[in-house]
Write a protein that holds these residues in place. Structure first.
Motif, PDB file in Angstrom:
ATOM      1  N   ILE A   1       0.838  -1.194   0.000  1.00 56.06           N
ATOM      2  CA  ILE A   1       0.000   0.000   0.000  1.00 56.06           C
ATOM      3  C   ILE A   1       0.874   1.245   0.000  1.00 56.06           C
TER       4      ILE A   1
ATOM      5  N   GLN B   1       2.253   1.801  -3.398  1.00 56.15           N
ATOM      6  CA  GLN B   1       1.173   2.222  -4.286  1.00 56.15           C
ATOM      7  C   GLN B   1       0.878   3.697  -4.087  1.00 56.15           C
ATOM      8  N   GLN B   2       0.827   4.118  -2.836  1.00 55.85           N
ATOM      9  CA  GLN B   2       0.555   5.524  -2.567  1.00 55.85           C
ATOM     10  C   GLN B   2       1.686   6.410  -3.093  1.00 55.85           C
TER      11      GLN B   2
ATOM     12  N   ASN C   1       1.006   6.835  -6.629  1.00 57.74           N
ATOM     13  CA  ASN C   1      -0.088   7.805  -6.788  1.00 57.74           C
ATOM     14  C   ASN C   1       0.427   9.227  -6.611  1.00 57.74           C
TER      15      ASN C   1
ATOM     16  N   LEU D   1       0.553  12.337  -9.400  1.00 58.44           N
ATOM     17  CA  LEU D   1      -0.089  13.628  -9.129  1.00 58.44           C
ATOM     18  C   LEU D   1       0.960  14.722  -9.164  1.00 58.44           C
TER      19      LEU D   1
ATOM     20  N   THR E   1      -1.226  13.083  -1.302  1.00 59.67           N
ATOM     21  CA  THR E   1      -1.542  11.654  -1.230  1.00 59.67           C
ATOM     22  C   THR E   1      -1.432  11.153   0.202  1.00 59.67           C
TER      23      THR E   1
ATOM     24  N   GLN F   1      -4.442  12.138   2.258  1.00 61.02           N
ATOM     25  CA  GLN F   1      -5.625  11.343   1.945  1.00 61.02           C
ATOM     26  C   GLN F   1      -5.506   9.941   2.478  1.00 61.02           C
ATOM     27  N   SER F   2      -4.288   9.399   2.446  1.00 59.74           N
ATOM     28  CA  SER F   2      -4.152   8.004   2.859  1.00 59.74           C
ATOM     29  C   SER F   2      -4.326   7.840   4.356  1.00 59.74           C
ATOM     30  N   ILE F   3      -4.092   8.909   5.144  1.00 58.75           N
ATOM     31  CA  ILE F   3      -4.299   8.733   6.577  1.00 58.75           C
ATOM     32  C   ILE F   3      -5.704   9.137   6.994  1.00 58.75           C
ATOM     33  N   GLY F   4      -6.567   9.400   6.035  1.00 64.26           N
ATOM     34  CA  GLY F   4      -7.972   9.605   6.377  1.00 64.26           C
ATOM     35  C   GLY F   4      -8.388  11.056   6.517  1.00 64.26           C
TER      36      GLY F   4
ATOM     37  N   SER G   1      -8.835  13.270   4.194  1.00 63.80           N
ATOM     38  CA  SER G   1      -9.066  13.801   2.852  1.00 63.80           C
ATOM     39  C   SER G   1      -9.870  15.094   2.858  1.00 63.80           C
TER      40      SER G   1
ATOM     41  N   TYR H   1      -9.324  17.586   4.517  1.00 63.81           N
ATOM     42  CA  TYR H   1      -8.440  18.728   4.705  1.00 63.81           C
ATOM     43  C   TYR H   1      -7.324  18.801   3.691  1.00 63.81           C
ATOM     44  N   LYS H   2      -7.416  18.030   2.604  1.00 63.83           N
ATOM     45  CA  LYS H   2      -6.236  17.934   1.747  1.00 63.83           C
ATOM     46  C   LYS H   2      -5.849  19.270   1.131  1.00 63.83           C
ATOM     47  N   ASP H   3      -6.849  20.124   0.859  1.00 60.35           N
ATOM     48  CA  ASP H   3      -6.501  21.430   0.298  1.00 60.35           C
ATOM     49  C   ASP H   3      -5.953  22.357   1.373  1.00 60.35           C
TER      50      ASP H   3
END
Lengths: 319, 397, 292
Positions: free
Chosen positions: C3, C6-7, C10, C14, C253, C256-259, C261, C263-265
Motif C-alpha cells: 500500500i 502504491q501511494q 499515486n 499527481l 496523497t 488522503q491516505s491517513i484519512g 481527505s 483537509y487535503k486542500d
C-alpha cells in the motif's frame, strides 16, 4: 478647542446627511416605492460597502494586499448564526456581534503576525490561503453543520440596523484614516523602509489596519447572516474575496467615496445583468482587465468627497 | 485634555443613542398578501443557471420548459372552468444565496408570479424562504434534499416550501438497508462529496441507519479528479462495499479508478448518479456491480406510462437521454398544475394549500404524495448497472 | 508495504502534473515578479484543445500533445502582450488584479462557450496496467512521469545552455542591467511566457488522458497548488519547481491516505504559510538581501 469646534461643523453635516438618508428610505418604503426586491438590493449594497471600506483600509491605505477578507466575514457570520440560534433575542444578536468581533481579532492576529512581513504577491496568496483554511475548517466542524450550512437564522438585522451600522463603521474607519494612525499607515504604504527608519513600528501599525479591516468584515458577516437568514461555507470562498476586491479597485484604491460609488454601481449592474448568466462574469472579467490596463486608479482614484472642501469652496466663492 | 475627552465621549454617546433610537423605532416593512392570478398563470423559476450548480440548473430548466410547452399546447391549466395559459419567468440565481434571495424578491414582487419552481440547491432554497413567505408565494424545489429544508426552527412546517425529491434521511437509510440486507455487506467504506449538503447529508443518514461496520469514511470535493490515494487506502480495510453519495461527474471517476485499482466490491450511490453520463465517464466495463437509489428508473419507466411518454418527448426535444433532474423539475411544474386544478384557483396562497393536498399524483418520478412535512413520498428503487447498462431495478418498500 | 509503494506511485503521478505547472509559475515569477493567476487556466485550455483535436480532427496522442504545447505557448504570449506588458511598470497590486481578471475571463469564457459540465476526454492511448509485486502502475502514469521529466530536462537545458536562456537568467536578476547589455526585454519575456505556457499545455493534455475528465474550472485548484509547489522549491529555480511539485503531490496523497481527505486542500495552504515563514526563498532559492 477651536479645532474641535471646526470639525464639529463638518461632522454635523455628515450626521444630517445620514439621518436624511434614513428617513428618505423609511418614507419610500411606507409609500410603497421600495418593495422587498429593492430593499434586498440596497441592504446587499450596504453590507458590501462595509466589507469594501474595511478592505480598502487594508489594501488602499495600508498597502497590504489581502485576499482573505471572506474568511473574517465567515467568522462573523457563523458566530451570529450559532449564537442567535441558541439565544433567540435581540440581546443575543448583539452579543454575537461582540463575540464575532473578538474571534475575528484573534484570527486576524494569528493570520497577520506571521504573514504581514511578506511582500505584495506573497501576502496575497498567503491571506487567500488563510481564508481558505478558515473556510475548510468551518466546512468540517459539527457545530457549523458543515457544507449544509445554517438556515432559519432568526432575522434581527433589519434594514435600519444595517444602515446605522454601515454609517458607524464608515465614520470610525474614516476617522481612523484622518487621524495620526491613518497618516502612519499611509507612510508605511508609501515607503516601508523609510517609515521604519523614522522609528515607526511598521508591524504594529500594519497589524492594526489588518485587524480593523478584519473586524469590519466580521460585522458585515454577522449582518449578512442575520439578514439573509441562510449561510453556507461556499458563500465565503475565494470568489467572494475577489468580488469585494473588485469593488475596492473599481472605486479607486484609497478613496472611500469611490468605494461607496463602486458598490452601488456594481450592485445595480449585478441586478441589471442578471439574465445574462455566465456571460455576465465574462463581461466583468474583461471590464476588470481593461480597467486595470487603462485606468488602474479606478473610477475616482484617490479623490474623496469632502464637506470641508465644499465649505471652503463656497467661502472662497462668496468672498 | 480632560474636557476634550469628555466632549468626545459625550459626542460618541449621543451618536449611539440616536443610532439606537433609529434602529429600534418601528420602521416600515415590506410585505404583501399573496399574488392573485391574472390572464395568464405566472410561474417563476429561481434556478442555478451559472456558477457551481449550473449543470443541474440547466437540466432542470429543460424539464420545466418542456412541461410548460406541453401544458400550453393543450390549452393551459383549467382554473375553475376557464383554461389559462402558463407564462414562465426564468431568473438565474448564480448558485449564490444572496442572489437567490434577490431573485425570489424580484419574482414575487416585480413579476408577481403565482408559484416558483426551484432552486436546485438547498442553500439557495433556504435563502429565498423569507421573501416568498412574506409574499405568500409557494415554491417547489426539484432537488433540495436537506431534511430540514421544509421545516422551521420550531419543527413546524414551512407553509410555502415544498419539494419534489427525496430528503436525504430517506434516501440514505434506504441505501443502508439495501447494502446490509440485499448485498449482505458487513463492512462499508463511505466516500462522500463534502462540497454540499447532498453528499454529507446522505453519508450521515447512511451511517446512522447502517447496521454493519463503517470501515472507513473519507471525503472529496466537487471538481476533484484524483481518487487513487483514497481508494488505495480502502484496499487494505477489507470492505464489502463502498457507499459513494455524490454527483455523476465525480462518482463516474471514482467507479473507474476503483475498478482499475482492483477494487471490485459493489459501489452504492444515490440519485445524483442516475445519469447515462455516469457509464460514459466510468467506462462501460467498469460500470458493473454499481447500484444507486433513484426515484426515476428507466426500467420501471418502461412499465410506467407517464415516464415513458416523458422520456420519449425529452429525447425528441433535446436529443439526449433525460437526466433525473429534468424529470424532477418536470414533475414540479405538473404538481403546481394539479394544485391549481384542485383548488380551482391560481392565487398563490391557494396554490400553497393545493400543494399540501396532493395525493398519489402520477408523476414521472413515481406516485407522489405530499406529506405533512411537505416532502414528496414516493416509492424508491435501487438500480443495478452492469457493463454500463441498467440490468435490474429493485423496489424497496 | 504494498500500500505504501502504491501511494508513492499515486503521489508521484499527481506530483508530476504539479511539477509541470510549477515550472511555468516559477519562470514567469522569476522574470517579471508576477504570479500569473491565469497559468492554471492555460493548462485548462491545453486540455480542451487536446479534447477538440482528438475528437474532431482525429489526432493521435503525440500530435495532440505537441499541438497543444504550441497553441498554449501562443496563448501565453498573447496574454502577456495584451494584459501584462502595459502594466510592466505599474504597482504589483494592479498587475495581480489583472492576472485575476484574465483568469476569470478564461474560466467563464470557456464555461460560457462550452458549458460548465465535465466532458470526457477520449482514451486515445489504451490503458495497460502493470502489476509489479502487487503495486499497480499504468502505462499512462509511466508516460506522464517520463514526459514530465523529459520536458523538465529540456527546459533546464534551454535555460543553462542557450543564448535565450542566458538572457532569461539575466532579466530575472536585474532587468535594467540586462537591457543595458543588449538583451531585448520584450522578446525575452515573451519567450519565457511561451515556454511556461507550453509546459502547462502539455500538462493539460496529459491530465485529460489520465483522468479522462475535463471542465472549465479544472485549472483553479491545481494552479494554486502548483504555485505553492513553486514557492516550496524556490521561486525562480527550475529544479526547485520540479522537486516542489513532487513534494506537494506526495503530501496530498499522504494526507488522503491517513484519512484526512477533507483537509487535503487546507494542508497545502498551511505548507505555503509555513514555508513562507521559515524559509521564504524555498529549498533551492537564494536569499537576496534587499538594499535600500
Amino acid at each position: 478647542m477651536n479645532v474641535l469646534k471646526a470639525n464639529f461643523k463638518y461632522n454635523l453635516c455628515w450626521f444630517i446627511i445620514m439621518i436624511t438618508g434614513f428617513y428618505l428610505m423609511n418614507t419610500l418604503i411606507m409609500v410603497g416605492m421600495i418593495d422587498s426586491f429593492i430593499e434586498n438590493m440596497l441592504v446587499t449594497i450596504w453590507i458590501n460597502i462595509i466589507l469594501a471600506v474595511g478592505l480598502n483600509l487594508i489594501i488602499g491605505f495600508a498597502g497590504q494586499f489581502s485576499l482573505g477578507h471572506a474568511g473574517f466575514m465567515a467568522i462573523g457570520a457563523y458566530t451570529t448564526a450559532i449564537i442567535t440560534q441558541k439565544t433567540v433575542s435581540i440581546g443575543g444578536f448583539y452579543v454575537s456581534f461582540i463575540v464575532g468581533m473578538i474571534i475575528a481579532v484573534v484570527a486576524a492576529l494569528i493570520v497577520g503576525i506571521p504573514t504581514l512581513r511578506l511582500r505584495g504577491d506573497y501576502l496575497a496568496i498567503a491571506t487567500m490561503g488563510a481564508a481558505e483554511i478558515i473556510r475548510i475548517i468551518i466546512n468540517n466542524m459539527k457545530i457549523t453543520n458543515g457544507p449544509a450550512g445554517m438556515f432559519n437564522i432568526p432575522q434581527f438585522a433589519t434594514w435600519p440596523i444595517v444602515y446605522v451600522i454601515m454609517c458607524i463603521t464608515t465614520i470610525i474607519t474614516v476617522n481612523f484614516i484622518n487621524s495620526r494612525g491613518g497618516r502612519v499607515i499611509k507612510s508605511v504604504r508609501e515607503d516601508e523602509i523609510a517609515a521604519e527608519a523614522m522609528g515607526i513600528n511598521t508591524t504594529k501599525w500594519k497589524l492594526a489596519a489588518f485587524v480593523l479591516g478584519a473586524v469590519t468584515a466580521a460585522i458585515a458577516g454577522s449582518l449578512h447572516a442575520s439578514y439573509l437568514q441562510t449561510i453556507a461555507p461556499n458563500d465565503f470562498g475565494i470568489m467572494e474575496s475577489i468580488s469585494i476586491l473588485i469593488i475596492v479597485v473599481l472605486g479607486g484604491v484609497g478613496s472611500v467615496t469611490g468605494t461607496f460609488l463602486a458598490a452601488v454601481v456594481l450592485g445595480i449592474l449585478d441586478t441589471v445583468l442578471q439574465d445574462f448568466g455566465t456571460l455576465r462574469m465574462v463581461i466583468y472579467a474583461a471590464a476588470l482587465v481593461l480597467l486595470m490596463v487603462f485606468k488602474p486608479s479606478g473610477l475616482l482614484g484617490t479623490w474623496e468627497f469632502s464637506i470641508r472642501r465644499l465649505f471652503n469652496h463656497i467661502k472662497r466663492r462668496s468672498v | 485634555m480632560k474636557r476634550k475627552m469628555i466632549k468626545k465621549i459625550m459626542g460618541f454617546g449621543t451618536a449611539m443613542l440616536v443610532a439606537g433610537m433609529l434602529a429600534g423605532c418601528s420602521t416600515a416593512k415590506t410585505a404583501s398578501k399573496g399574488n392573485a392570478a391574472g390572464k395568464t398563470i405566472k410561474i417563476g423559476v429561481n434556478m442555478e443557471l451559472s456558477g457551481a450548480a449550473a449543470g443541474y440548473g440547466n437540466s432542470q430548466k429543460q424539464g420545466i420548459q418542456m412541461a410548460v410547452d406541453q401544458i400550453n399546447k393543450n390549452g393551459g391549466i383549467n382554473v375553475d372552468g376557464k383554461k389559462k395559459k402558463v407564462s414562465l419567468i426564468i431568473r438565474d440565481n448564480k448558485t449564490s444565496t444572496s442572489t437567490s434571495a434577490s431573485v425570489a424578491a424580484q419574482l414575487v414582487n416585480k413579476d408577481k408570479v403565482n408559484a416558483i419552481v426551484g432552486p436546485a440547491t438547498t442553500n439557495a432554497g433556504t435563502a429565498q424562504i423569507p421573501n416568498i413567505t412574506k409574499a405568500a408565494v409557494p415554491s417547489v424545489s426539484p432537488s433540495a434534499t436537506d431534511p430540514n429544508y421544509t421545516l422551521q426552527k420550531s419543527g413546524k412546517v414551512q407553509p410555502y416550501v415544498f419539494r419534489a425529491c427525496y430528503q436525504n434521511n430517506f434516501q440514505g437509510s434506504t441505501a443502508a438497508k439495501f447494502a446490509y440486507t440485499n448485498l449482505k455487506a458487513k463492512r462499508v467504506a463511505v466516500l462522500a462529496d463534502n462540497s454540499s449538503d447532498y453528499g454529507t447529508g446522505l453519508a450521515k443518514a447512511f451511517k446512522k441507519a447502517y447496521k454493519g461496520k463503517i470501515a472507513a469514511s473519507q471525503y472529496f470535493q466537487e471538481g476533484d479528479k484524483d481518487f487513487n490515494a483514497i481508494l488505495t487506502s480502502f484496499k487494505n480495510k477489507k470492505i464489502d462495499a463502498i457507499y459513494a453519495p455524490g454527483y455523476y461527474s465525480e462518482i463516474g471517476l471514482i467507479v473507474k479508478q476503483a475498478r482499475q485499482a482492483g477494487i471490485n466490491v459493489p459501489i452504492i450511490g444515490s440519485d445524483g448518479m442516475a445519469d447515462p453520463k455516469l457509464a460514459q465517464i466510468a467506462g462501460n466495463e467498469n460500470a458493473t456491480n454499481v447500484y444507486y437509489t433513484t426515484p426515476f428508473s428507466t426500467r420501471v419507466a418502461n412499465q410506467n406510462g407517464t415516464a415513458k411518454k416523458f422520456m420519449k418527448a425529452f429525447k425528441e426535444q433535446y436529443n439526449e437521454e433525460a437526466p433525473t433532474f429534468s424529470a424532477l423539475a418536470y414533475d414540479s411544474v405538473y404538481m403546481i398544475k394539479k394544485a391549481i386544478e384542485n383548488e380551482k384557483s391560481a392565487d398563490s396562497a391557494k396554490i400553497a394549500e393545493g400543494l399540501t393536498k396532493i395525493k398519489n399524483f402520477d408523476g414521472v418520478t413515481g406516485k407522489i404524495t405530499i406529506d405533512s412535512k411537505h416532502n414528496a413520498n414516493k416509492p424508491i428503487v435501487v438500480e443495478t448497472l452492469s457493463n454500463g447498462k441498467v440490468s435490474a431495478a429493485t423496489e424497496i418498500k | 508495504m504494498q500500500i505504501f509503494f502504491q501511494q508513492v506511485i499515486n503521489g508521484l503521478s499527481l506530483g508530476s502534473i504539479y511539477a509541470l505547472l510549477a515550472l511555468g509559475y516559477t519562470m514567469v515569477y522569476g522574470i517579471i515578479k508576477l504570479i500569473n493567476f491565469a497559468h492554471g487556466d492555460i493548462y485548462m485550455l491545453g486540455a480542451f484543445w487536446g479534447y477538440y483535436v482528438i475528437n474532431v480532427w482525429h489526432f493521435n496522442f503525440m500530435l495532440a500533445l505537441l499541438s497543444a504545447m504550441v497553441v498554449c505557448g501562443i496563448c501565453g504570449v498573447i496574454i502577456e502582450y495584451l494584459a501584462y506588458r502595459p502594466l510592466r511598470h505599474s504597482p504589483r497590486i494592479t498587475a495581480l488584479i489583472t492576472a485575476i481578471g484574465v483568469s476569470f475571463f478564461l474560466e467563464n469564457g470557456m464555461a460560457y462557450l462550452f458549458g460548465s459540465n465535465a466532458r470526457d476526454f477520449p482514451q486515445v492511448v489504451k490503458q495497460v496496467n502493470y502489476d509489479i509485486g502487487g503495486v499497480r502502475i499504468s502505462n499512462i502514469q509511466l508516460e506522464i512521469l517520463i514526459t514530465s521529466c523529459v520536458l523538465m530536462l529540456i527546459l533546464q537545458l534551454i535555460i543553462k545552455r542557450t543564448k535565450m536562456g542566458r538572457a532569461m537568467r539575466a532579466v530575472s536578476v536585474d532587468n535594467a542591467a540586462a537591457e543595458l547589455v543588449g538583451v531585448d526585454l520584450n522578446r525575452t519575456i515573451s519567450f519565457t511566457f511561451a515556454l511556461g505556457s507550453s509546459m502547462a499545455g502539455a500538462a493539460g493534455v496529459m491530465i485529460g488522458l489520465y483522468y479522462n475528465s475535463i471542465d472549465p474550472l479544472m485549472g483553479l485548484t491545481p494552479g494554486i497548488k502548483a504555485f505553492v509547489a513553486a514557492v516550496v522549491g524556490g521561486i525562480g529555480s527550475v529544479p526547485g519547481a520540479s522537486l516542489g511539485g513532487f513534494l506537494i503531490g506526495l503530501l496530498e496523497t499522504l494526507v488522503q491516505s491517513i484519512g484526512l481527505s477533507a483537509y487535503k486542500d487546507a494542508v497545502v495552504y498551511v505548507v505555503l504559510i509555513v514555508i513562507l515563514l521559515i524559509r521564504p526563498m524555498g529549498i533551492f532559492g537564494k536569499n537576496v538581501k534587499e538594499k535600500v
